[in-house]
Scaffold this motif. Structure first.
Motif, PDB file in Angstrom:
ATOM      1  N   VAL A 152      -8.807 -12.903  18.048  1.00  0.00           N
ATOM      2  CA  VAL A 152      -9.483 -13.329  19.647  1.00  0.00           C
ATOM      3  C   VAL A 152      -9.041 -12.121  20.548  1.00  0.00           C
ATOM      4  CG1 VAL A 152     -10.139 -14.706  20.719  1.00  0.00           C
ATOM      5  CG2 VAL A 152      -9.668 -15.925  18.977  1.00  0.00           C
ATOM      6  N   GLU A 153      -7.624 -11.950  21.007  1.00  0.00           N
ATOM      7  CA  GLU A 153      -7.169 -11.266  21.342  1.00  0.00           C
ATOM      8  C   GLU A 153      -6.982  -9.538  21.244  1.00  0.00           C
ATOM      9  OE1 GLU A 153      -3.373 -13.667  21.986  1.00  0.00           O
ATOM     10  OE2 GLU A 153      -4.035 -15.151  23.301  1.00  0.00           O
ATOM     11  N   HIS A 154      -7.092  -9.789  20.754  1.00  0.00           N
ATOM     12  CA  HIS A 154      -6.711  -8.369  20.102  1.00  0.00           C
ATOM     13  C   HIS A 154      -6.572  -8.187  18.958  1.00  0.00           C
ATOM     14  CE1 HIS A 154      -3.525  -7.949  23.293  1.00  0.00           C
ATOM     15  NE2 HIS A 154      -3.490  -9.214  22.302  1.00  0.00           N
ATOM     16  N   PRO A 155      -8.575  -8.407  18.028  1.00  0.00           N
ATOM     17  CA  PRO A 155      -9.205  -7.944  17.122  1.00  0.00           C
ATOM     18  C   PRO A 155      -9.155  -6.662  16.275  1.00  0.00           C
ATOM     19  CG  PRO A 155     -10.786  -7.896  18.945  1.00  0.00           C
ATOM     20  CD  PRO A 155      -9.464  -8.245  19.855  1.00  0.00           C
ATOM     21  N   ASP A 156      -8.725  -5.249  17.318  1.00  0.00           N
ATOM     22  CA  ASP A 156      -8.285  -4.301  16.656  1.00  0.00           C
ATOM     23  C   ASP A 156      -7.470  -3.865  16.181  1.00  0.00           C
ATOM     24  OD1 ASP A 156      -7.252  -4.882  19.783  1.00  0.00           O
ATOM     25  OD2 ASP A 156      -6.898  -2.719  19.672  1.00  0.00           O
ATOM     26  N   TRP A 157      -6.457  -5.022  16.238  1.00  0.00           N
ATOM     27  CA  TRP A 157      -4.825  -4.771  15.868  1.00  0.00           C
ATOM     28  C   TRP A 157      -4.873  -5.229  14.301  1.00  0.00           C
ATOM     29  CZ3 TRP A 157      -1.010  -7.474  18.103  1.00  0.00           C
ATOM     30  CH2 TRP A 157      -0.695  -7.052  20.084  1.00  0.00           C
ATOM     31  N   TYR A 158      -6.372  -5.378  13.493  1.00  0.00           N
ATOM     32  CA  TYR A 158      -6.854  -5.215  12.179  1.00  0.00           C
ATOM     33  C   TYR A 158      -6.838  -4.650  11.446  1.00  0.00           C
ATOM     34  CZ  TYR A 158      -4.880 -10.235  13.422  1.00  0.00           C
ATOM     35  OH  TYR A 158      -4.387 -11.542  13.801  1.00  0.00           O
TER      36      TYR A 158
ATOM     37  N   SER B 115      -1.457   1.573  11.946  1.00  0.00           N
ATOM     38  CA  SER B 115      -2.486   2.896  12.906  1.00  0.00           C
ATOM     39  C   SER B 115      -2.132   1.960  14.388  1.00  0.00           C
ATOM     40  CB  SER B 115      -3.769   3.490  12.533  1.00  0.00           C
ATOM     41  OG  SER B 115      -4.540   2.692  12.373  1.00  0.00           O
ATOM     42  N   ASN B 116      -2.175   0.754  14.766  1.00  0.00           N
ATOM     43  CA  ASN B 116      -2.791   0.453  16.189  1.00  0.00           C
ATOM     44  C   ASN B 116      -1.220   0.551  17.074  1.00  0.00           C
ATOM     45  OD1 ASN B 116      -2.560  -1.337  18.406  1.00  0.00           O
ATOM     46  ND2 ASN B 116      -5.185  -1.095  17.857  1.00  0.00           N
ATOM     47  N   MET B 117      -0.645   0.740  17.779  1.00  0.00           N
ATOM     48  CA  MET B 117       0.677   1.598  18.074  1.00  0.00           C
ATOM     49  C   MET B 117       0.811   0.045  18.396  1.00  0.00           C
ATOM     50  SD  MET B 117       2.153   3.739  16.827  1.00  0.00           S
ATOM     51  CE  MET B 117       1.570   3.944  15.493  1.00  0.00           C
ATOM     52  N   GLU B 118       0.114  -1.026  19.490  1.00  0.00           N
ATOM     53  CA  GLU B 118       0.117  -1.820  20.210  1.00  0.00           C
ATOM     54  C   GLU B 118       0.839  -3.427  19.653  1.00  0.00           C
ATOM     55  OE1 GLU B 118      -2.945  -2.687  23.134  1.00  0.00           O
ATOM     56  OE2 GLU B 118      -2.915  -0.949  24.612  1.00  0.00           O
ATOM     57  N   MET B 119      -0.011  -2.873  17.764  1.00  0.00           N
ATOM     58  CA  MET B 119       0.158  -4.413  17.590  1.00  0.00           C
ATOM     59  C   MET B 119       1.089  -3.901  16.994  1.00  0.00           C
ATOM     60  SD  MET B 119       0.823  -5.062  13.757  1.00  0.00           S
ATOM     61  CE  MET B 119       0.560  -3.577  13.623  1.00  0.00           C
ATOM     62  N   ARG B 120       2.520  -3.282  16.746  1.00  0.00           N
ATOM     63  CA  ARG B 120       3.387  -2.839  16.394  1.00  0.00           C
ATOM     64  C   ARG B 120       4.299  -2.821  17.159  1.00  0.00           C
ATOM     65  NH1 ARG B 120       4.276   2.874  12.986  1.00  0.00           N
ATOM     66  NH2 ARG B 120       2.877   2.914  11.650  1.00  0.00           N
ATOM     67  N   GLN B 121       4.223  -3.163  18.469  1.00  0.00           N
ATOM     68  CA  GLN B 121       4.949  -3.773  19.857  1.00  0.00           C
ATOM     69  C   GLN B 121       4.612  -4.959  19.329  1.00  0.00           C
ATOM     70  OE1 GLN B 121       7.246  -1.835  21.233  1.00  0.00           O
ATOM     71  NE2 GLN B 121       8.555  -2.707  21.349  1.00  0.00           N
ATOM     72  N   GLY B 122       3.642  -5.414  19.756  1.00  0.00           N
ATOM     73  CA  GLY B 122       3.310  -6.577  19.345  1.00  0.00           C
ATOM     74  C   GLY B 122       3.746  -7.523  18.926  1.00  0.00           C
ATOM     75  N   MET B 123       4.209  -6.525  17.262  1.00  0.00           N
ATOM     76  CA  MET B 123       5.530  -7.373  15.951  1.00  0.00           C
ATOM     77  C   MET B 123       6.574  -7.276  16.839  1.00  0.00           C
ATOM     78  SD  MET B 123       4.637  -8.988  13.127  1.00  0.00           S
ATOM     79  CE  MET B 123       2.951  -9.154  13.012  1.00  0.00           C
ATOM     80  N   ILE B 124       7.179  -5.912  16.691  1.00  0.00           N
ATOM     81  CA  ILE B 124       8.451  -6.071  17.567  1.00  0.00           C
ATOM     82  C   ILE B 124       8.976  -7.533  18.315  1.00  0.00           C
ATOM     83  CG2 ILE B 124      10.523  -4.292  17.886  1.00  0.00           C
ATOM     84  CD1 ILE B 124       8.539  -2.476  17.090  1.00  0.00           C
TER      85      ILE B 124
ATOM     86  N   TRP C  77       9.196   0.369  10.385  1.00  0.00           N
ATOM     87  CA  TRP C  77      10.676  -0.191  10.698  1.00  0.00           C
ATOM     88  C   TRP C  77      11.754   0.354  11.339  1.00  0.00           C
ATOM     89  CZ3 TRP C  77      10.343  -4.856   9.588  1.00  0.00           C
ATOM     90  CH2 TRP C  77       9.099  -5.190   8.493  1.00  0.00           C
ATOM     91  N   ASN C  78      11.799   1.604  11.372  1.00  0.00           N
ATOM     92  CA  ASN C  78      13.253   2.323  12.285  1.00  0.00           C
ATOM     93  C   ASN C  78      12.755   1.894  14.034  1.00  0.00           C
ATOM     94  OD1 ASN C  78      13.883   4.172   9.222  1.00  0.00           O
ATOM     95  ND2 ASN C  78      12.491   5.447   9.997  1.00  0.00           N
ATOM     96  N   ASP C  79      11.671   2.267  13.852  1.00  0.00           N
ATOM     97  CA  ASP C  79      11.217   1.655  15.098  1.00  0.00           C
ATOM     98  C   ASP C  79      11.668   0.393  15.469  1.00  0.00           C
ATOM     99  OD1 ASP C  79      10.194   2.163  18.264  1.00  0.00           O
ATOM    100  OD2 ASP C  79       8.615   1.095  18.007  1.00  0.00           O
ATOM    101  N   CYS C  80      11.776  -0.703  14.600  1.00  0.00           N
ATOM    102  CA  CYS C  80      11.612  -1.602  15.206  1.00  0.00           C
ATOM    103  C   CYS C  80      12.787  -1.670  15.082  1.00  0.00           C
ATOM    104  CB  CYS C  80      11.360  -2.185  13.649  1.00  0.00           C
ATOM    105  SG  CYS C  80      11.619  -4.768  13.195  1.00  0.00           S
TER     106      CYS C  80
END
Length: 455
Positions: A148-154, A178-187, A215-218
């Protein structure tokens, strides 16, 4: 949730003879840009905790009472299967899959609370052990707040709808890396459990389905919080830039096939001769095992897959280069497949396998030749006259030497070994008795027999 099985189906190519020759040295390269290999991991062993089935309540607090027993067993690292809030939409079974995450920041009430986890980590640390959590980065449940908050993360299908990463995983939906905001949210979510509960790292689910640069960034960001230990559910050499350890899936698959008579022991020699194996950097930890939660629930217990030979394969897994894994119930002779989506309590009882695995765990920890990655010894395969049925090798580090002979067949095998370097007087790891091995000597191992000796 059933995992992709192609790891177990890859073909072993090439069959080469070996006459007391060291396993080919991997290329000289060092890609551990972010993996730190904590000192405490260098002679550690790992134990997978199926929290849901571990006790009548399946709670963190009830599991905590087992930690002294696991310490006495010789375990160093506890890996807890996912304990985050589980999704309800499209749930499988009554309780759903631990790998269908509704909220990365909450412990599911089935298991307890965040405070319970904090207390467990503290207890584990005080006992001189370490605790890592299972992380699910590839997908979430259908009712995760991110939908709901970030449907573009999928990822979306051709109609713009959420979709599972694999058709069989209908209870989860695929995240879009491919979504950089999602990556940071995961980290950020991964950082939370390190700062909040002081955990010691992660086992990362289907890590091969996530881009290596993530994984390197994480790992770079996690290192700034704490020196952690990372295990990839993958078998990809390049990921050892960020991970200390990966699964030895291919070798495990060979063991299953040898047990069923579909492969020969000489295929293990071929495995260690192939460039594919050599492509792993020498410092990489490879996780060796005869069972885990996926194998047990979906492919069968070690007794189903390996029959009377399970101990022989366990000796092999615990003595080959890498870190050995023990799975929930293995030490109590668990002889059934655990239900994945329902409650299915383990019956804890006295069993001779506890002493067997205690001996192997203690030996792995105390003998430097058995340590992990480059901290352990160099393995040398010893040619023998029964190469289709018997695997013989020694591992050596400084003044420590371990000799292993394993009959991976249901028939008695009599054989001789080539070369001289394996000879000498050793101590049997299980009996404590002296044993002498001499060039030209004839040896006999009973069905599924083994010798594990050291000096």
């Amino acid at each position: 949730m059933k995992r992709i099985s192609y790891f177990l189906c890859l073909l072993v190519v090439g069959l080469f003879s070996c006459k007391n020759a060291p396993v080919t040295t991997p290329p000289e390269k060092d890609t551990r840009v972010y993996a730190t290999f904590p000192e405490w991991s260098r002679n550690a062993t790992i134990y997978e905790v199926n929290l849901r089935q571990y006790s009548p309540s399946g709670s963190i607090n009830e599991f905590a009472s087992h930690s002294p027993r696991l310490k006495a067993l010789g375990v160093d690292i506890l890996w807890l299967m996912p304990l985050y809030e589980i999704g309800e939409v499209n749930r499988k079974g009554t309780l759903g899959s631990n790998y269908s995450v509704k909220d990365y920041y909450k412990v599911d009430p089935e298991f307890g609370t965040t405070e319970d986890l904090k207390n467990l980590v503290k207890q584990v640390h005080e006992a001189g052990m370490y605790l890592i959590l299972d992380w699910v980065p590839n997908h979430t449940s259908w009712d995760n707040a991110w939908t709901v908050e970030h449907p573009d993360w999928y990822m979306k299908d051709e109609n713009g709808n959420f979709k599972p990463p694999v058709a069989d995983w209908a209870d989860v939906i695929h995240l879009d890396y491919s979504n950089m905001e999602m990556r940071q949210g995961m980290i950020d979510a991964m950082k939370y459990w390190i700062t909040e509960c002081n955990i010691d790292g992660y086992r990362c689910d289907v890590a091969h389905m996530i881009p290596a640069d993530f994984w390197n960034d994480c790992r770079n960001q996690l290192n700034q919080v704490k020196e952690v230990f990372m295990l990839a559910e993958a078998e990809i050499p390049v990921q050892h830039s960020a991970f200390e350890m990966s699964y030895a899936w291919k070798l495990h698959g060979l063991m299953n096939e040898i047990a069923k008579g579909e492969k020969k022991v000489s295929d293990i020699t071929a495995y260690y001769d192939t460039w594919e194996n050599d492509s792993f950097p020498p410092y990489a930890y490879r996780m060796q095992f005869i069972t885990n939660h996926d194998e047990n629930s979906w492919n069968g217990t070690e007794f189903e897959r390996m029959g009377d030979g399970y101990k022989a394969f366990a000796v092999l897994a615990f003595s080959l280069p890498g870190m050995p894994l023990l799975y929930t119930g293995q030490e109590t002779g668990l002889d059934r497949r655990l239900n994945f989506f329902e409650k299915d309590n383990i019956e804890w009882k006295e069993h001779p396998d506890a002493a067997f695995y205690t001996t192997l765990l203690k030996f792995n920890k105390e003998n430097p030749a058995m340590w992990n990655g480059e901290y352990g010894g160099k393995m040398t395969i010893v040619s023998n006259s029964a190469p289709d049925h018997v695997f013989t090798f020694y591992t050596e580090k400084e003044n420590h030497k371990v000799l292993v002979m394993v009959n991976l067949s249901g028939e008695e095998q009599t054989f001789t070994c080539e070369g001289e370097n394996y000879g000498g007087t050793y101590t049997d790891v299980f009996s404590g008795e002296a044993a002498t091995f001499s060039p030209g000597e004839t040896y006999t191992l009973g069905p599924w027999g083994y010798r594990l000796v050291s000096r």
